[in-house]
Scaffold this motif. Sequence first.
Motif, PDB file in Angstrom:
ATOM      1  N   PHE A  39     -22.600  16.840  24.934  1.00 52.63           N
ATOM      2  CA  PHE A  39     -22.206  16.448  23.578  1.00 52.63           C
ATOM      3  C   PHE A  39     -22.794  15.068  23.250  1.00 52.63           C
ATOM      4  CE2 PHE A  39     -18.922  14.148  25.856  1.00 52.63           C
ATOM      5  CZ  PHE A  39     -18.275  15.068  26.688  1.00 52.63           C
ATOM      6  N   LEU A  40     -22.903  14.828  21.967  1.00 52.65           N
ATOM      7  CA  LEU A  40     -23.427  13.535  21.501  1.00 52.65           C
ATOM      8  C   LEU A  40     -22.467  12.426  21.896  1.00 52.65           C
ATOM      9  CD1 LEU A  40     -24.468  14.596  17.867  1.00 52.65           C
ATOM     10  CD2 LEU A  40     -26.057  14.005  19.725  1.00 52.65           C
ATOM     11  N   ILE A  41     -23.039  11.245  22.155  1.00 50.24           N
ATOM     12  CA  ILE A  41     -22.218  10.054  22.436  1.00 50.24           C
ATOM     13  C   ILE A  41     -22.507   9.064  21.322  1.00 50.24           C
ATOM     14  CG2 ILE A  41     -21.783   8.130  24.010  1.00 50.24           C
ATOM     15  CD1 ILE A  41     -20.824  10.643  25.258  1.00 50.24           C
ATOM     16  N   GLY A  42     -21.485   8.767  20.520  1.00 48.69           N
ATOM     17  CA  GLY A  42     -21.706   7.948  19.339  1.00 48.69           C
ATOM     18  C   GLY A  42     -20.891   6.661  19.351  1.00 48.69           C
ATOM     19  N   ALA A  43     -21.197   5.836  18.358  1.00 49.44           N
ATOM     20  CA  ALA A  43     -20.423   4.593  18.172  1.00 49.44           C
ATOM     21  C   ALA A  43     -20.311   4.304  16.687  1.00 49.44           C
ATOM     22  CB  ALA A  43     -21.107   3.425  18.879  1.00 49.44           C
ATOM     23  N   ALA A  44     -19.163   3.770  16.305  1.00 46.28           N
ATOM     24  CA  ALA A  44     -18.989   3.289  14.932  1.00 46.28           C
ATOM     25  C   ALA A  44     -19.679   1.933  14.852  1.00 46.28           C
ATOM     26  CB  ALA A  44     -17.508   3.130  14.600  1.00 46.28           C
ATOM     27  N   ILE A  45     -20.431   1.722  13.759  1.00 46.01           N
ATOM     28  CA  ILE A  45     -21.074   0.416  13.635  1.00 46.01           C
ATOM     29  C   ILE A  45     -20.623  -0.269  12.352  1.00 46.01           C
ATOM     30  CG2 ILE A  45     -22.968   1.021  15.119  1.00 46.01           C
ATOM     31  CD1 ILE A  45     -24.804   1.351  12.861  1.00 46.01           C
ATOM     32  N   ASN A  46     -20.410  -1.584  12.512  1.00 41.26           N
ATOM     33  CA  ASN A  46     -19.847  -2.378  11.413  1.00 41.26           C
ATOM     34  C   ASN A  46     -20.960  -3.046  10.608  1.00 41.26           C
ATOM     35  OD1 ASN A  46     -20.732  -4.659  12.838  1.00 41.26           O
ATOM     36  ND2 ASN A  46     -18.781  -4.826  13.937  1.00 41.26           N
ATOM     37  N   ARG A  63     -29.546   1.789  23.561  1.00 40.98           N
ATOM     38  CA  ARG A  63     -29.655   2.219  24.975  1.00 40.98           C
ATOM     39  C   ARG A  63     -28.675   3.336  25.322  1.00 40.98           C
ATOM     40  NH1 ARG A  63     -27.882  -2.328  27.539  1.00 40.98           N
ATOM     41  NH2 ARG A  63     -25.863  -1.355  28.078  1.00 40.98           N
ATOM     42  N   GLU A  64     -27.451   3.216  24.811  1.00 40.92           N
ATOM     43  CA  GLU A  64     -26.379   4.093  25.322  1.00 40.92           C
ATOM     44  C   GLU A  64     -25.999   5.231  24.375  1.00 40.92           C
ATOM     45  OE1 GLU A  64     -25.898   1.804  28.828  1.00 40.92           O
ATOM     46  OE2 GLU A  64     -25.003   3.738  28.277  1.00 40.92           O
ATOM     47  N   PHE A  65     -26.313   5.135  23.088  1.00 36.93           N
ATOM     48  CA  PHE A  65     -25.734   6.071  22.113  1.00 36.93           C
ATOM     49  C   PHE A  65     -26.803   6.852  21.363  1.00 36.93           C
ATOM     50  CE2 PHE A  65     -21.438   4.631  22.656  1.00 36.93           C
ATOM     51  CZ  PHE A  65     -21.524   3.290  22.990  1.00 36.93           C
ATOM     52  N   ASN A  66     -26.460   8.067  20.937  1.00 36.26           N
ATOM     53  CA  ASN A  66     -27.403   8.873  20.123  1.00 36.26           C
ATOM     54  C   ASN A  66     -26.756   9.355  18.831  1.00 36.26           C
ATOM     55  OD1 ASN A  66     -25.681  10.771  21.229  1.00 36.26           O
ATOM     56  ND2 ASN A  66     -27.178  11.583  22.675  1.00 36.26           N
ATOM     57  N   SER A  67     -25.654   8.720  18.436  1.00 35.94           N
ATOM     58  CA  SER A  67     -25.034   9.054  17.152  1.00 35.94           C
ATOM     59  C   SER A  67     -24.364   7.795  16.614  1.00 35.94           C
ATOM     60  CB  SER A  67     -23.988  10.173  17.331  1.00 35.94           C
ATOM     61  OG  SER A  67     -23.310  10.415  16.119  1.00 35.94           O
ATOM     62  N   ILE A  68     -24.359   7.660  15.301  1.00 37.41           N
ATOM     63  CA  ILE A  68     -23.691   6.495  14.710  1.00 37.41           C
ATOM     64  C   ILE A  68     -22.815   6.952  13.552  1.00 37.41           C
ATOM     65  CG2 ILE A  68     -25.333   4.677  15.336  1.00 37.41           C
ATOM     66  CD1 ILE A  68     -26.668   5.038  12.604  1.00 37.41           C
ATOM     67  N   THR A  69     -21.702   6.260  13.412  1.00 31.22           N
ATOM     68  CA  THR A  69     -20.766   6.495  12.300  1.00 31.22           C
ATOM     69  C   THR A  69     -20.604   5.178  11.544  1.00 31.22           C
ATOM     70  OG1 THR A  69     -19.547   8.198  13.514  1.00 31.22           O
ATOM     71  CG2 THR A  69     -18.397   7.146  11.694  1.00 31.22           C
ATOM     72  N   ALA A  70     -20.560   5.270  10.221  1.00 30.35           N
ATOM     73  CA  ALA A  70     -20.335   4.060   9.418  1.00 30.35           C
ATOM     74  C   ALA A  70     -18.858   3.693   9.515  1.00 30.35           C
ATOM     75  CB  ALA A  70     -20.704   4.344   7.970  1.00 30.35           C
ATOM     76  N   GLU A  71     -18.536   2.548  10.134  1.00 29.39           N
ATOM     77  CA  GLU A  71     -17.120   2.177  10.293  1.00 29.39           C
ATOM     78  C   GLU A  71     -16.461   1.971   8.931  1.00 29.39           C
ATOM     79  OE1 GLU A  71     -16.290  -1.312  12.700  1.00 29.39           O
ATOM     80  OE2 GLU A  71     -14.168  -0.777  12.817  1.00 29.39           O
ATOM     81  N   ASN A  72     -17.183   1.324   8.023  1.00 27.68           N
ATOM     82  CA  ASN A  72     -16.574   1.036   6.712  1.00 27.68           C
ATOM     83  C   ASN A  72     -17.495   1.223   5.520  1.00 27.68           C
ATOM     84  OD1 ASN A  72     -13.859   0.082   7.410  1.00 27.68           O
ATOM     85  ND2 ASN A  72     -14.967  -1.480   8.557  1.00 27.68           N
ATOM     86  N   CYS A  73     -18.803   1.061   5.712  1.00 25.17           N
ATOM     87  CA  CYS A  73     -19.683   0.891   4.538  1.00 25.17           C
ATOM     88  C   CYS A  73     -19.897   2.154   3.711  1.00 25.17           C
ATOM     89  CB  CYS A  73     -21.020   0.308   4.970  1.00 25.17           C
ATOM     90  SG  CYS A  73     -22.028   1.398   5.970  1.00 25.17           S
ATOM     91  N   MET A  74     -19.348   3.285   4.139  1.00 19.00           N
ATOM     92  CA  MET A  74     -19.491   4.504   3.330  1.00 19.00           C
ATOM     93  C   MET A  74     -18.153   4.982   2.770  1.00 19.00           C
ATOM     94  SD  MET A  74     -22.306   6.836   5.282  1.00 19.00           S
ATOM     95  CE  MET A  74     -23.910   6.975   4.502  1.00 19.00           C
TER      96      MET A  74
END
Length: 375
Positions: A39-46, A63-74
């Motif tokens: 499974f994808l490993i993601g992080a929320a970014i600020n 280096r560590e993640f292949n998915s990103i989520t918008a913590e707040n900007c969306m």
Amino acid sequence: MKLRKTIPLFFVAGLVGWSLSACSSAEPTTLKDAYSGKFLIGAAINKNIVSGNDDASMEILKREFNSITAENCMKSAWLQPEKGVFHFDDADRFVQFGEENGMAIIGHCLIWHSQAPKWFFTDEKGQDVSRDELIQRMQDHITTVVSRYKGRIKGWDVVNEAIMDDGSWRDTKFYRIIGEDFVKLAFLFAREADPDCELYYNDYSMMHEGKRNGVVEMIKNLQAQGVKVDGIGMQGHYGLDFPDFAEFEKSLVAFADLGCGVHITELDFTVLPSPDSQVGADVAAGFEYQQALNPYSEELPEEVAAQLYSQYADLFAVLLKHAGCVERVTLWGISDADSWRNDWPVRGRTDYPLLFDREYQAKPVVKKLIKLALN
Ligand code: G3I
């Protein structure tokens, strides 16, 4: 005469070949590589990271993640703070960063009662808008935002936190003015704006039986009306003594049995005492600061760190067992320093909920999680 030792060419070639093959078969050393194919490993970014002001987090992210989520900007309050006035700069940078780094981009979140701008629900006289007007405002917002990123977003958290822990509908303006159809309409508007991106329902405390049953019923009703829900987000804001992993697993299986992908969307484990065990992850909750609620302001005792690591390992063991239906695990932040948990539900505390510490170093549990994936 000093003998010049010559090494036969075939030996050198063999040595180079061996070392190359040894490198290429070397075990993965990063989270995204270890979990590749699972499974994808993601992080929320600020906003800081999105704006390129946090090199340390950016380095870990790549280096560590292949998915990103918008913590707040969306969120709608960020994107459309006034009716018809959109601010897309941060969201544009977020999407561009994801594309430049080949990451799965998650939009969060289109419809959420908690971070909707006040104007969304009120007319020029300050009264609640009509049902038709709120539907129109939802449609305008969703269509404008989703169309802008059409074909570039892997999936959207379409509706966030519509169900209570007991399975009842959360009494929000969306629910009160439109009725439960606001969820169906939100999914239909998003699907119309981008037929190819995945659409998710996202919520917290999904390990509770009441919430599980309420979400299952809601999704079944949507499916019965021909509305496709591609995934269900289990937020994952946990602690040292929760979730009950058996109950968590029951919910994971129940959501997968609906034919939906399961996403752990906002994972963190607080190590701090909670002033109210029922508070879930309701961002509206807030409590006065007391020193007793902030016991590790200087450092985290080893025995507490060990409990934290054990929680992460136990959760990932369940997720690996169901890797066939778990599609993504997203940490709700990169470094402890930036976690929302330092200020919720009590402002000004020192929490240690994530996988990278305040010096941006991987905690020992990262190696443990990598090892788990390879076993
Ligand atoms: O950016 C402004 C800053 O300019 C201003 O000076 C400051 C004043 O307080 O506020 C800043 O915005 C804050 C924002 O985080 C960025 O730090 C907002 O007040 C604050 O409410 C916001 O909190 C976010 C919260 O959602 C509410 O949107 C947290 O970062 C974010 O981690 C949290 O995430 C939510 C998920 O979206 C949904 N699931 C629950 C989760 C935790 O509540």
